[in-house]
Write a protein that holds these residues in place. Structure first.
Motif, PDB file in Angstrom:
ATOM      1  N   LEU A 211      27.538 -20.981  12.720  1.00 23.27           N
ATOM      2  CA  LEU A 211      26.862 -20.041  13.615  1.00 23.27           C
ATOM      3  C   LEU A 211      27.837 -19.028  14.198  1.00 23.27           C
ATOM      4  O   LEU A 211      27.505 -17.843  14.347  1.00 23.27           O
ATOM      5  CB  LEU A 211      26.153 -20.807  14.735  1.00 23.27           C
ATOM      6  CG  LEU A 211      25.421 -19.966  15.787  1.00 23.27           C
ATOM      7  CD1 LEU A 211      24.378 -19.066  15.134  1.00 23.27           C
ATOM      8  CD2 LEU A 211      24.793 -20.861  16.841  1.00 23.27           C
ATOM      9  N   ASP A 214      28.469 -16.396  11.632  1.00 18.47           N
ATOM     10  CA  ASP A 214      27.272 -15.562  11.495  1.00 18.47           C
ATOM     11  C   ASP A 214      27.165 -14.585  12.653  1.00 18.47           C
ATOM     12  O   ASP A 214      26.866 -13.396  12.463  1.00 18.47           O
ATOM     13  CB  ASP A 214      26.034 -16.457  11.446  1.00 18.47           C
ATOM     14  CG  ASP A 214      25.214 -16.224  10.193  1.00 18.47           C
ATOM     15  OD1 ASP A 214      25.586 -15.345   9.399  1.00 18.47           O
ATOM     16  OD2 ASP A 214      24.205 -16.916  10.002  1.00 18.47           O
ATOM     17  N   ASN A 218      27.519 -10.451  12.308  1.00 15.53           N
ATOM     18  CA  ASN A 218      26.431  -9.551  12.693  1.00 15.53           C
ATOM     19  C   ASN A 218      26.886  -8.539  13.732  1.00 15.53           C
ATOM     20  O   ASN A 218      26.541  -7.350  13.663  1.00 15.53           O
ATOM     21  CB  ASN A 218      25.249 -10.355  13.221  1.00 15.53           C
ATOM     22  CG  ASN A 218      24.460 -11.026  12.120  1.00 15.53           C
ATOM     23  OD1 ASN A 218      24.800 -10.931  10.945  1.00 15.53           O
ATOM     24  ND2 ASN A 218      23.401 -11.725  12.475  1.00 15.53           N
ATOM     25  N   TYR A 240      19.633  -8.448  14.512  1.00 12.64           N
ATOM     26  CA  TYR A 240      20.742  -9.348  14.224  1.00 12.64           C
ATOM     27  C   TYR A 240      20.729 -10.626  15.052  1.00 12.64           C
ATOM     28  O   TYR A 240      21.359 -11.604  14.668  1.00 12.64           O
ATOM     29  CB  TYR A 240      22.074  -8.625  14.445  1.00 12.64           C
ATOM     30  CG  TYR A 240      22.317  -7.463  13.498  1.00 12.64           C
ATOM     31  CD1 TYR A 240      21.537  -7.297  12.368  1.00 12.64           C
ATOM     32  CD2 TYR A 240      23.319  -6.537  13.739  1.00 12.64           C
ATOM     33  CE1 TYR A 240      21.752  -6.236  11.508  1.00 12.64           C
ATOM     34  CE2 TYR A 240      23.550  -5.479  12.877  1.00 12.64           C
ATOM     35  CZ  TYR A 240      22.749  -5.337  11.761  1.00 12.64           C
ATOM     36  OH  TYR A 240      22.971  -4.283  10.900  1.00 12.64           O
ATOM     37  N   ASP A 243      15.781 -11.934  15.120  1.00 10.08           N
ATOM     38  CA  ASP A 243      15.176 -12.360  13.851  1.00 10.08           C
ATOM     39  C   ASP A 243      15.704 -13.712  13.358  1.00 10.08           C
ATOM     40  O   ASP A 243      14.926 -14.527  12.851  1.00 10.08           O
ATOM     41  CB  ASP A 243      15.387 -11.281  12.784  1.00 10.08           C
ATOM     42  CG  ASP A 243      14.583 -10.016  13.083  1.00 10.08           C
ATOM     43  OD1 ASP A 243      13.761 -10.055  14.019  1.00 10.08           O
ATOM     44  OD2 ASP A 243      14.784  -9.004  12.393  1.00 10.08           O
ATOM     45  N   PRO A 244      17.022 -14.007  13.489  1.00 20.46           N
ATOM     46  CA  PRO A 244      17.486 -15.334  13.072  1.00 20.46           C
ATOM     47  C   PRO A 244      17.051 -16.463  14.002  1.00 20.46           C
ATOM     48  O   PRO A 244      17.256 -17.639  13.685  1.00 20.46           O
ATOM     49  CB  PRO A 244      19.018 -15.206  13.069  1.00 20.46           C
ATOM     50  CG  PRO A 244      19.294 -13.746  13.039  1.00 20.46           C
ATOM     51  CD  PRO A 244      18.158 -13.118  13.781  1.00 20.46           C
ATOM     52  N   TRP A 246      18.196 -16.858  17.193  1.00 20.93           N
ATOM     53  CA  TRP A 246      19.243 -17.232  18.140  1.00 20.93           C
ATOM     54  C   TRP A 246      18.849 -16.898  19.570  1.00 20.93           C
ATOM     55  O   TRP A 246      19.187 -17.626  20.497  1.00 20.93           O
ATOM     56  CB  TRP A 246      20.546 -16.512  17.809  1.00 20.93           C
ATOM     57  CG  TRP A 246      21.051 -16.751  16.427  1.00 20.93           C
ATOM     58  CD1 TRP A 246      20.742 -17.810  15.607  1.00 20.93           C
ATOM     59  CD2 TRP A 246      21.944 -15.929  15.683  1.00 20.93           C
ATOM     60  NE1 TRP A 246      21.387 -17.690  14.406  1.00 20.93           N
ATOM     61  CE2 TRP A 246      22.144 -16.550  14.420  1.00 20.93           C
ATOM     62  CE3 TRP A 246      22.620 -14.744  15.938  1.00 20.93           C
ATOM     63  CZ2 TRP A 246      22.971 -16.006  13.437  1.00 20.93           C
ATOM     64  CZ3 TRP A 246      23.441 -14.203  14.974  1.00 20.93           C
ATOM     65  CH2 TRP A 246      23.614 -14.830  13.743  1.00 20.93           C
TER      66      TRP A 246
END
Length: 402
Positions: A211, A214, A218, A240, A243-244, A246
């Motif tokens: 994570l 990632d 981003n 960024y 959408d994931p 987080w």
């Protein structure tokens, strides 16, 4: 080691230290806000949803005004107007990590090709079409003046000859003392893009990237493509981190409203988002705040320091200026995309915690319109406009009781 020495020689490390010292109070405040947001339960009291919806509606008004003001500065001719529309419409139709940067590059190449070659060919063809029916003797008499007429016509239409350059204002003596050598700038850029490609390739090769990698990748990408002003980064950051999964839409909007009420660099908003992104991981949230701030700040300062070495040469090249003009116009169009996306998720309720369209309740349309007109026509400061939106949200709750 070579990279560090080059950055130190270019003044990069002192610039970073100055920036971090300047931005530290705001970053600490946004991190403290992230801690408060993390302690919030999934379901809030009903007045809180009304207050947040009012904040979101006023934020939409502020961002919409920023989009209009940026468009007024970016639009210089019909092509830049078309590119603003192109960026806005294309940004609405699709959403991906790589998509917005590609749109801006397309806009840059379109402007460079049109201004650098295609428009001149169009004008010459137009002149040839007008002169094709003239009598031979008139053509002979005008033959000696045809080249001058072509050049005059091109200049009247805002197109410079290919052998001309854009006038460069004199460089101040203070700036002359901080000239960076070209080879140092080229080295910094090469190493930067090598690190950028390495980060994306490593993340792409891993089946389940960590994570923290990632998140940093981003933010690094968002920091690389920021162009045209702060509001441009809003749709990128939302794509960024929201959408994931987080950061929730609600928490993203809370941070966005606060950063609009208390203006600061995008660095501060990235600190807030980075901390929230790691709230469910085994990493400390302060590490996420550091990664978010560093990721979005590092590309900009690196490229600024590196390009300074040969910008005095590049800014004399017409195709470079044309390319940047197209990138800027397309990026401004993406700000209108941000307005639409924020509009579609701004209305929060206990049933729709992730947000729904502000248009479902006419009062939020009124709040957005009042915020826009108040800031544009009556010069109401953004912090005051944001607070007014929150108060109007509570007024709506008091009137409808829900």
């Amino acid at each position: 080691m070579v990279f560090c020495l080059a950055l130190l020689h270019a003044g990069f490390i002192p610039a970073m230290l100055v920036f971090f010292i300047w931005a530290l109070p705001g970053a600490i405040g946004m991190y403290a806000l992230s801690l408060g947001v993390q302690s919030m339960s999934e379901t809030l009291p009903q007045p809180a949803y009304a207050l947040l919806s009012g904040l979101n509606a006023s934020t939409v008004g502020i961002v919409a005004l920023a989009a209009v003001q940026l468009a007024e500065k970016a639009i210089r001719d019909k092509l830049s107007r078309i590119l603003v529309i192109f960026g806005a419409c294309a940004g609405l139709c699709y959403n991906a990590l790589w998509y917005f940067p590609v749109l801006m590059v397309i806009g840059g190449f379109a402007t460079a090709i049109w201004d650098g070659w295609l428009y001149q060919q169009f004008l010459r063809a137009k002149l040839a079409w007008k002169n094709r029916h003239h009598r031979p003797q008139q053509a002979d008499e005008a033959n000696g003046d045809s080249i001058a007429m072509d050049d005059t016509t091109l200049e009247e239409n805002g197109v410079q000859r290919s052998d001309t350059t854009i006038p460069t204002p004199p460089v101040e003596a203070a700036l002359q003392q901080h000239i960076i050598r070209i080879r140092v700038g080229v080295l910094i850029i090469c190493l930067f893009f090598a690190s950028f490609i390495a980060i994306l390739v490593v993340r792409g090769q891993l089946a389940a990237p960590p994570l923290v990698l990632d998140l940093f990748a981003n933010m690094y990408l968002a920091g690389t493509v920021i162009f045209g002003g702060g509001p441009v980064v809003i749709p990128l950051l939302r794509s960024y981190v929201v959408d994931p999964g987080w950061v929730s839409s609600r928490d993203f909007l809370i941070g966005l409203a606060i950063i609009q009420a208390f203006p600061g660099p995008n660095f501060n908003f990235a600190v807030f988002l980075g901390a929230l992104a790691l709230q469910r991981s085994h990493f400390p949230t302060v590490f996420g705040a550091f990664l978010g701030g560093l990721g979005i700040f590092l590309p900009g300062i690196t490229l600024a320091v590196a390009i300074q070495s040969f910008w005095r040469v590049l800014r004399k090249k017409k195709y470079v200026v044309d390319f940047l003009r197209g990138v800027n116009a397309t990026a401004v169009g993406l700000v209108f995309t941000a307005v639409y996306r924020l509009w579609e998720i701004g209305y929060l309720t206990s049933e729709r915690n992730n947000g729904q369209s502000l248009g479902k309740e006419p009062w939020w349309v009124v709040v957005a319109a009042v915020t826009y007109s108040g800031s544009a026509w009556f010069k109401v400061p953004p912090p005051v406009a944001i607070v007014m939106g929150a108060i109007l949200g509570l007024c709506w709750y008091g009137a409808v009781g829900r």
